[in-house]
Enzyme design. Sequence first.
Site, PDB file in Angstrom:
ATOM      1  N   GLN A   1     -24.149  37.509  11.505  1.00  0.00           N
ATOM      2  CA  GLN A   1     -22.999  37.909  12.296  1.00  0.00           C
ATOM      3  C   GLN A   1     -21.704  37.608  11.534  1.00  0.00           C
ATOM      4  O   GLN A   1     -21.659  36.675  10.748  1.00  0.00           O
ATOM      5  CB  GLN A   1     -22.986  37.143  13.627  1.00  0.00           C
ATOM      6  CG  GLN A   1     -24.225  37.374  14.480  1.00  0.00           C
ATOM      7  CD  GLN A   1     -24.280  36.449  15.674  1.00  0.00           C
ATOM      8  OE1 GLN A   1     -23.895  36.820  16.774  1.00  0.00           O
ATOM      9  NE2 GLN A   1     -24.769  35.242  15.481  1.00  0.00           N
TER      10      GLN A   1
ATOM     11  N   ASP B   1     -22.727  26.904  20.049  1.00  0.00           N
ATOM     12  CA  ASP B   1     -21.535  26.063  19.946  1.00  0.00           C
ATOM     13  C   ASP B   1     -21.763  24.666  20.508  1.00  0.00           C
ATOM     14  O   ASP B   1     -20.989  23.743  20.247  1.00  0.00           O
ATOM     15  CB  ASP B   1     -20.346  26.721  20.634  1.00  0.00           C
ATOM     16  CG  ASP B   1     -20.625  27.066  22.096  1.00  0.00           C
ATOM     17  OD1 ASP B   1     -20.849  26.154  22.904  1.00  0.00           O
ATOM     18  OD2 ASP B   1     -20.592  28.268  22.434  1.00  0.00           O
TER      19      ASP B   1
ATOM     20  N   GLU C   1     -31.526  28.940  19.367  1.00  0.00           N
ATOM     21  CA  GLU C   1     -30.415  29.702  18.784  1.00  0.00           C
ATOM     22  C   GLU C   1     -30.950  30.525  17.618  1.00  0.00           C
ATOM     23  O   GLU C   1     -31.652  30.003  16.751  1.00  0.00           O
ATOM     24  CB  GLU C   1     -29.317  28.747  18.318  1.00  0.00           C
ATOM     25  CG  GLU C   1     -28.243  29.376  17.460  1.00  0.00           C
ATOM     26  CD  GLU C   1     -27.481  30.503  18.138  1.00  0.00           C
ATOM     27  OE1 GLU C   1     -27.413  31.598  17.550  1.00  0.00           O
ATOM     28  OE2 GLU C   1     -26.963  30.283  19.252  1.00  0.00           O
TER      29      GLU C   1
ATOM     30  N   GLY D   1     -34.589  34.138  20.844  1.00  0.00           N
ATOM     31  CA  GLY D   1     -34.846  33.696  22.208  1.00  0.00           C
ATOM     32  C   GLY D   1     -35.887  34.541  22.914  1.00  0.00           C
ATOM     33  O   GLY D   1     -36.694  34.027  23.706  1.00  0.00           O
TER      34      GLY D   1
ATOM     35  N   ASP E   1     -27.275  31.558  27.555  1.00  0.00           N
ATOM     36  CA  ASP E   1     -25.874  31.515  27.115  1.00  0.00           C
ATOM     37  C   ASP E   1     -25.711  32.531  25.991  1.00  0.00           C
ATOM     38  O   ASP E   1     -25.592  32.185  24.823  1.00  0.00           O
ATOM     39  CB  ASP E   1     -25.536  30.098  26.652  1.00  0.00           C
ATOM     40  CG  ASP E   1     -24.069  29.932  26.272  1.00  0.00           C
ATOM     41  OD1 ASP E   1     -23.299  30.889  26.474  1.00  0.00           O
ATOM     42  OD2 ASP E   1     -23.711  28.861  25.763  1.00  0.00           O
ATOM     43  N   SER E   2     -25.692  33.799  26.375  1.00  0.00           N
ATOM     44  CA  SER E   2     -25.773  34.877  25.385  1.00  0.00           C
ATOM     45  C   SER E   2     -24.478  35.662  25.306  1.00  0.00           C
ATOM     46  O   SER E   2     -23.575  35.524  26.135  1.00  0.00           O
ATOM     47  CB  SER E   2     -26.904  35.839  25.757  1.00  0.00           C
ATOM     48  OG  SER E   2     -26.563  36.572  26.921  1.00  0.00           O
ATOM     49  N   THR E   3     -24.416  36.516  24.298  1.00  0.00           N
ATOM     50  CA  THR E   3     -23.350  37.504  24.208  1.00  0.00           C
ATOM     51  C   THR E   3     -23.624  38.616  25.221  1.00  0.00           C
ATOM     52  O   THR E   3     -24.628  38.587  25.944  1.00  0.00           O
ATOM     53  CB  THR E   3     -23.285  38.092  22.793  1.00  0.00           C
ATOM     54  OG1 THR E   3     -24.577  38.643  22.463  1.00  0.00           O
ATOM     55  CG2 THR E   3     -22.945  37.011  21.777  1.00  0.00           C
ATOM     56  N   ASP E   4     -22.743  39.599  25.300  1.00  0.00           N
ATOM     57  CA  ASP E   4     -22.938  40.723  26.212  1.00  0.00           C
ATOM     58  C   ASP E   4     -24.151  41.554  25.786  1.00  0.00           C
ATOM     59  O   ASP E   4     -24.616  41.445  24.643  1.00  0.00           O
ATOM     60  CB  ASP E   4     -21.683  41.600  26.234  1.00  0.00           C
ATOM     61  CG  ASP E   4     -20.536  40.947  26.983  1.00  0.00           C
ATOM     62  OD1 ASP E   4     -20.801  40.310  28.014  1.00  0.00           O
ATOM     63  OD2 ASP E   4     -19.379  41.071  26.534  1.00  0.00           O
TER      64      ASP E   4
ATOM     65  N   PRO F   1     -27.321  42.382  19.238  1.00  0.00           N
ATOM     66  CA  PRO F   1     -28.458  41.461  19.281  1.00  0.00           C
ATOM     67  C   PRO F   1     -28.693  40.833  20.650  1.00  0.00           C
ATOM     68  O   PRO F   1     -29.818  40.501  21.008  1.00  0.00           O
ATOM     69  CB  PRO F   1     -28.073  40.385  18.252  1.00  0.00           C
ATOM     70  CG  PRO F   1     -27.097  41.046  17.346  1.00  0.00           C
ATOM     71  CD  PRO F   1     -26.341  42.018  18.199  1.00  0.00           C
TER      72      PRO F   1
END
Length: 283
Positions: free
Chosen positions: A31, A86, A106, A139, A156-159, A163
């Site tokens: 990323q 994070d 992660e 995941g 706790d993911s991105t939109d 990915p």
Amino acid sequence: MSDWFRESLYDHWSQSFLISRELYRSQGGMQDIALFETPGFGRVLTLDGIIQVTTGDEFIYHEMLAHVPIYAHGAVRSVCVVGGGDGGMLREVLKHRSVEHAVLVEIDAAVVEFCRSHMPTVSAGAFDDPRCEIVIADGLKFMAETDRKFDLIVIDSTDPIGPGGVLFTEAFYKDCARRLTAEGIVVNQNGVPFLQGEEITDTWRRRRPHFADVGFYVAAVPTYVGGFMALGWASHSTRPRTEGLDQIHARFVAAPVATRYYTPDLHRAAFALPRYIQELIPG
């Protein structure tokens, strides 16, 4: 002329941050990672041009995804955090002494190491807690293959673009359901319903066949523009989501944690959804 960072998550609306100082930028690895300081939000981490976390308001998101299910459940001992490199979610989960083990799954080891080095206040030592286990893995694959059981799974993911999209599929939710204990809970970030309403509808439909209780609650996070942010909820039991204020308050008093946003009163109120969000839920 000052430098500005512009986040264009939507084709009709964007937000901008004044950059006081750029601290890091890398376009290698899985990323594109950038870190900069702003006058109002502190340090801001972006992945592929999208805001992931700011040191100014991250506490709202992390507290609500961690403390609401933990106090609702009442006896969380095992936790799996999918994403969350994070370390902020681990920080909040591990504030609870009842939690005996927390697994962080992660996909990108570089994110964990980067945040350890450049945003240490977010994890606040959580990576070094003896109850923490870090697994560098996809995941989706981890949840499909593990035989562990968890009282709480935090996604706790991105939109659901790029990915992160696989973590919003019915197959993934079905695997999460198999990995839960009898009264276990799954929570996740579910976008900003005013702008991403389809995420509410799709999540409800994909989870409903696999859980006894499916719902949503909300939090107001300044960075995630567009009004309330929705947080998804699913469980094999209808009890945790309907626990009364007296019970939640008693648990908080008996096992308090330091918070800046979460309170027992807010816990209960967060499940009272505005009508426009209710209308996104089928039926």
